[in-house]
Design an enzyme around this catalytic site. Sequence first.
Site, short mmCIF file in Angstrom:
data_model
loop_
_atom_site.label_atom_id
_atom_site.label_comp_id
_atom_site.label_asym_id
_atom_site.label_seq_id
_atom_site.Cartn_x
_atom_site.Cartn_y
_atom_site.Cartn_z
N ALA A 184 38.41 45.03 44.53
CA ALA A 184 39.62 44.68 45.30
C ALA A 184 40.63 44.00 44.38
O ALA A 184 41.15 42.93 44.66
CB ALA A 184 39.27 43.79 46.49
N TYR B 255 44.16 45.05 41.81
CA TYR B 255 45.45 45.67 42.13
C TYR B 255 45.27 47.09 42.66
O TYR B 255 45.90 47.48 43.64
CB TYR B 255 46.35 45.68 40.88
CG TYR B 255 46.90 44.32 40.56
CD1 TYR B 255 46.07 43.30 40.09
CD2 TYR B 255 48.23 44.02 40.78
CE1 TYR B 255 46.56 42.03 39.84
CE2 TYR B 255 48.74 42.75 40.53
CZ TYR B 255 47.90 41.77 40.06
OH TYR B 255 48.39 40.52 39.83
N LYS C 2 33.27 41.72 44.41
CA LYS C 2 32.24 40.71 44.11
C LYS C 2 32.62 39.31 44.56
O LYS C 2 31.76 38.45 44.63
CB LYS C 2 31.82 40.75 42.65
CG LYS C 2 32.81 40.35 41.64
CD LYS C 2 32.07 40.19 40.30
CE LYS C 2 32.82 40.86 39.18
NZ LYS C 2 32.26 40.70 37.87
N VAL D 118 28.75 45.58 42.76
CA VAL D 118 28.26 46.95 42.52
C VAL D 118 27.40 46.92 41.27
O VAL D 118 27.82 46.40 40.23
CB VAL D 118 29.45 47.92 42.30
CG1 VAL D 118 28.96 49.33 42.02
CG2 VAL D 118 30.41 47.89 43.48
N GLU E 221 51.45 35.19 26.51
CA GLU E 221 51.75 34.44 27.75
C GLU E 221 50.93 33.16 27.80
O GLU E 221 51.42 32.12 28.25
CB GLU E 221 51.48 35.32 28.97
CG GLU E 221 52.47 36.48 29.06
CD GLU E 221 52.48 37.18 30.42
OE1 GLU E 221 51.42 37.23 31.07
OE2 GLU E 221 53.56 37.67 30.81
N ASP F 261 42.86 49.81 35.64
CA ASP F 261 42.39 49.69 34.26
C ASP F 261 41.21 50.60 33.94
O ASP F 261 40.93 50.87 32.78
CB ASP F 261 41.95 48.24 33.96
CG ASP F 261 43.12 47.29 33.84
OD1 ASP F 261 44.27 47.73 34.01
OD2 ASP F 261 42.88 46.09 33.58
N ALA G 195 49.39 46.15 35.79
CA ALA G 195 49.40 46.04 37.24
C ALA G 195 50.33 47.08 37.87
O ALA G 195 50.04 47.63 38.94
CB ALA G 195 49.85 44.63 37.62
N LYS H 154 60.67 37.92 35.93
CA LYS H 154 59.19 37.89 36.00
C LYS H 154 58.77 37.35 37.37
O LYS H 154 57.84 37.86 37.99
CB LYS H 154 58.68 37.00 34.85
CG LYS H 154 57.21 36.71 34.86
CD LYS H 154 56.45 37.64 33.94
CE LYS H 154 54.98 37.32 33.94
NZ LYS H 154 54.13 38.48 33.93
#
Length: 398
Positions: free
Chosen positions: A12, A14, A39, A82, A170, A298, A314, A374
């Site tokens: 669960a 993006y 999870k 999983v 960042e 990803d 994302a 941003k």
Amino acid sequence: MTTALKIVIIGAGYGGLVTAIKLQRHLKNNEAEVTLVNKHDYHYITTHLHMPAAGTDHHENARVKISELINEEKINFIKSTVVQIKPEQKEVVLEDRVLSYDYLVAGLGSETETFGIPGLEEHAMTIRSINSVRLIHQHIKYMFAKYKVNPSRTDYLTFVVGGAGFTGTEFVGELADRIPVLCEDFGVDPSIVKIYNVEAAPHALPPGLPGDLVEYGMDVLRRKGVIYKLSSPIKQCTDEGVMLADGEFIKAGTVIWSGGIRGNRLLEQSGFETIRGRVKVDPYLRSLQYRNVFVTGDCAVVFDPDGRPFPANAQIAVQQACNVARNLVYITRNEPLEPFVYDYKGTVASLGKGEAVGLLKTIKIKGRIAALMKKVIDARYLFVIGGLPLVIRKTSIR
Ligand code: FAD
Ligand code: NAD
């Protein structure tokens, strides 16, 4: 009587969460039975994680209960991990049960790539999840406290960040903002604290950003106190610090590794064909081997027209999720599928409070305007998953 299609979404993040939200909105009653597995019982906003890691924001602002985002009368949510996918049997093995599916959506995200560099697994921390950033946050404060009881150990206040891609950049921006606050709190002379950002390439920030923006970003961070070590990859990490390729050893109490990612190992372990752990997909984001398995985010690899993989981010994960959800609705209605087409809108990287650099399509932005953009991008995502109330609740003004 026909039975409803069983759709199972694993992860669960993006990709997985947005797929579930779009299905809940567009599927009619009884068209499909949708189960979402994750999870944790919360969704974390990965794009915020550099802030709680440094301690410039609370980790609660980077997570939301999944029950607040989905309608559990329409989506069956299971909090579980999983452990295996059995695509031949159309089954997903969880730690506590087995689920069967007609269609699977795999959105298990990525893992840190250490490229086999000795010591990184054992001694470096990573910015990957709520738990990993809570650890970093506590560790930073612990190092200040340790230094106070043993002031000869200035290395306790040396911080090494390996990798100056977007994640490393960042994070050092936030850490540089946080250090003066911690120095004040612990009564430490700020000149003792050192932040090194070590990068294998000759410059920080990814190659896709124009050179003048890269220079701008690096100048901002240097002014905040970040020391760059460029063109000299980390070769080894120990409990005392890092060894660079040029032979320099940086003694440090904290090493954060942000040197790269790969797809979640579970997919290759379950027999999917992958490139660096990312599943090869067809134009509809289905596994090339199993046409009833869609892959988002990803853990999918999608190529640009020049044959290079799009970066894992994302923006692409959300767009893929919308495409997968649409196609699952089409499947339930026996309508033709739509291929996935990536609409790149731009990229903005934060450099700490009030500073950022980015590209909006081809327009360069920097400074306050980029920092504001941003915030707008982050708020837009919150709006997609939770509407205006979530935007108001989770957006910090700084
Ligand atoms: P994720 O969002 O990582 O979600 C994967 C989900 O699967 C998680 O909920 C996880 O708990 C769950 N999961 C994993 N394994 C299991 C299992 N075995 N069983 C059950 N559940 C499991 N991208 C941008 O576009 N802009 C940004 O500003 C940006 N900032 C970032 C900042 C940081 C610090 C990081 C690390 C990444 C950033 N990214 C950014 C990249 C972006 O966050 C990812 O590309 C995006 O999260 C990918 O979405 P996903 O759904 O594939 O995976
Ligand atoms: P990355 O792969 O983009 O960057 C890793 C960096 O580490 C590279 O610059 C690489 O040269 C460097 N590196 C590799 N090995 C090294 C070594 N041994 N020593 C020193 N440096 C080394 O990884 P990331 O920054 O974690 O980003 C992951 C994904 O998340 C990317 O696709 C990125 O676009 C996305 N992301 C986006 C944002 C944003 O849009 N603002 C923010 C964070 C992450």
